[in-house]
Scaffold this active site. Structure first.
Site, mmCIF file in Angstrom:
data_model
loop_
_atom_site.group_PDB
_atom_site.id
_atom_site.type_symbol
_atom_site.label_atom_id
_atom_site.label_comp_id
_atom_site.label_asym_id
_atom_site.label_seq_id
_atom_site.Cartn_x
_atom_site.Cartn_y
_atom_site.Cartn_z
ATOM 1 N N LYS A 11 0.891 -0.872 -0.616
ATOM 2 C CA LYS A 11 0.110 -0.118 -0.300
ATOM 3 C C LYS A 11 0.596 1.106 -0.138
ATOM 4 C CE LYS A 11 1.053 1.518 4.388
ATOM 5 N NZ LYS A 11 1.677 3.152 4.517
ATOM 6 N N PRO A 95 9.561 -4.145 -0.846
ATOM 7 C CA PRO A 95 10.747 -3.897 -0.350
ATOM 8 C C PRO A 95 10.163 -3.756 1.756
ATOM 9 C CG PRO A 95 10.543 -2.117 -1.942
ATOM 10 C CD PRO A 95 9.828 -2.889 -1.932
ATOM 11 N N ALA A 98 9.787 -0.389 4.377
ATOM 12 C CA ALA A 98 9.401 0.785 3.441
ATOM 13 C C ALA A 98 8.459 1.872 4.112
ATOM 14 C CB ALA A 98 9.668 -0.169 1.762
ATOM 15 N N ALA A 101 3.528 -1.557 3.790
ATOM 16 C CA ALA A 101 2.582 -2.451 4.813
ATOM 17 C C ALA A 101 2.934 -3.619 3.986
ATOM 18 C CB ALA A 101 1.251 -1.727 4.851
ATOM 19 N N ASP A 137 -2.039 -1.175 10.191
ATOM 20 C CA ASP A 137 -2.412 -1.909 9.045
ATOM 21 C C ASP A 137 -3.007 -2.673 8.225
ATOM 22 O OD1 ASP A 137 -1.081 1.422 8.359
ATOM 23 O OD2 ASP A 137 0.429 0.382 7.732
#
Length: 291
Positions: A11, A95, A98, A101, A137
């Site tokens: 996201k 990644p 980063a 999420a 998240d």
């Protein structure tokens, strides 16, 4: 042997505002979250014993209970009163650490996958209630698509998201502590804050130029100060024809929004020379139970 495979999507934040600090130490936020089509591939395979085993090709993520995907398997077992084992393979493409999420998305996929594989019949709401115990998240990653997130990020209102908009995301070779970013954030010194309603309207209308002018992340004020490369990456995105560029979450990933595939691909080719972890992606706006 039962096996389930799921896509675990990343996201970005199209806006992120911090409203204040709560008595429990967490921060009250208001943000717009948007899935993109960059994903990890999660494979779940039932074991004959009761062990949870994680394996991955990525050397940067743990394979024990420190992995949020492991804890997701534990919590759904405890909630359901069963003691089955599972192998969890994470083909990591998002990644790590980063602001995308990636870990939360993995946890969401494990909850959804085991719910299906073990025929637990938990509703999306029940899965989200379990997910918030793992991380703020995780409920959004279960919901999917696009949403306004309030509270600590767990109070979700689905919205129409960006439809197949081309983007480039790039992560610099630095690490950022989310907790430290929030600790350093001084709300009294913010120069500007996002107007969430205006961002939502621009997203709903697919008006990328208005969106570019309205999207804002208050955490940039901290991360850019500590890591000037964030500002430089945004400048590079705009130099390579992005309509707008912003940091996602607490960083350090920066994304640029592009008018069309051709401009996005050209930017990707240039930016991938500068930043190793660069991806050409599209927005993804289908909720899980719409699929």
């Amino acid at each position: 042997m039962k096996q389930v495979q799921l896509k675990s999507r990343a996201k970005i934040n199209l806006s992120l505002d911090v409203l204040g600090r709560r008595s429990d130490g967490y921060h009250e936020v208001e943000m717009i979250m948007q899935q993109i089509d960059l994903y990890d591939l999660i494979t779940l395979e039932e074991r004959k014993d009761s062990e949870i085993r994680i394996s991955t090709q990525c050397e940067f993520i743990p394979t024990n209970e420190d992995n949020i995907a492991y804890r997701a398997a534990e919590i759904i077992r405890e909630n359901s009163g069963i003691n089955r084992g599972v192998n969890i393979y994470i083909d990591k493409r998002i990644p790590v650490a980063a602001g995308l999420a990636g870990g939360s998305s993995n946890a969401a996929a494990v909850l959804e996958g085991l719910n299906h594989m073990w025929r637990l019949r938990l509703t999306p709401k029940q899965l989200m209630d379990l997910g918030v115990k793992l991380g703020a998240d995780v409920p959004f990653c279960i919901l999917g698509g696009a949403a306004i997130a309030r509270g600590i990020g767990e109070i979700l209102t689905p919205i129409e998201g960006l439809k197949n908009v081309w983007m480039v995301i790039a992560k610099p070779a630095i690490s950022v502590s989310t907790a430290e970013v929030y600790r350093q954030l001084d709300l009294s010194k913010l120069d500007s804050r996002p107007n969430t309603d205006e961002v939502i309207q621009a997203v709903k209308e697919g008006d990328l130029y208005t969106l570019a002018g309205k999207m804002h992340n208050v955490l940039e004020s901290v991360t850019q100060r500590n890591h000037p490369i964030i500002r430089e990456m945004k400048r590079k995105m705009l130099e390579y024809n992005a309509i707008g560029a912003m940091m996602s979450g607490s960083g350090p990933t920066v994304f640029g929004i592009y008018k069309n595939y051709g401009r996005a691909k050209s930017a990707y080719e240039n930016l991938s020379i500068l930043y190793k972890q660069t991806h050409l992606v599209q927005s993804y706006s289908r909720r899980k139970w719409d699929e």
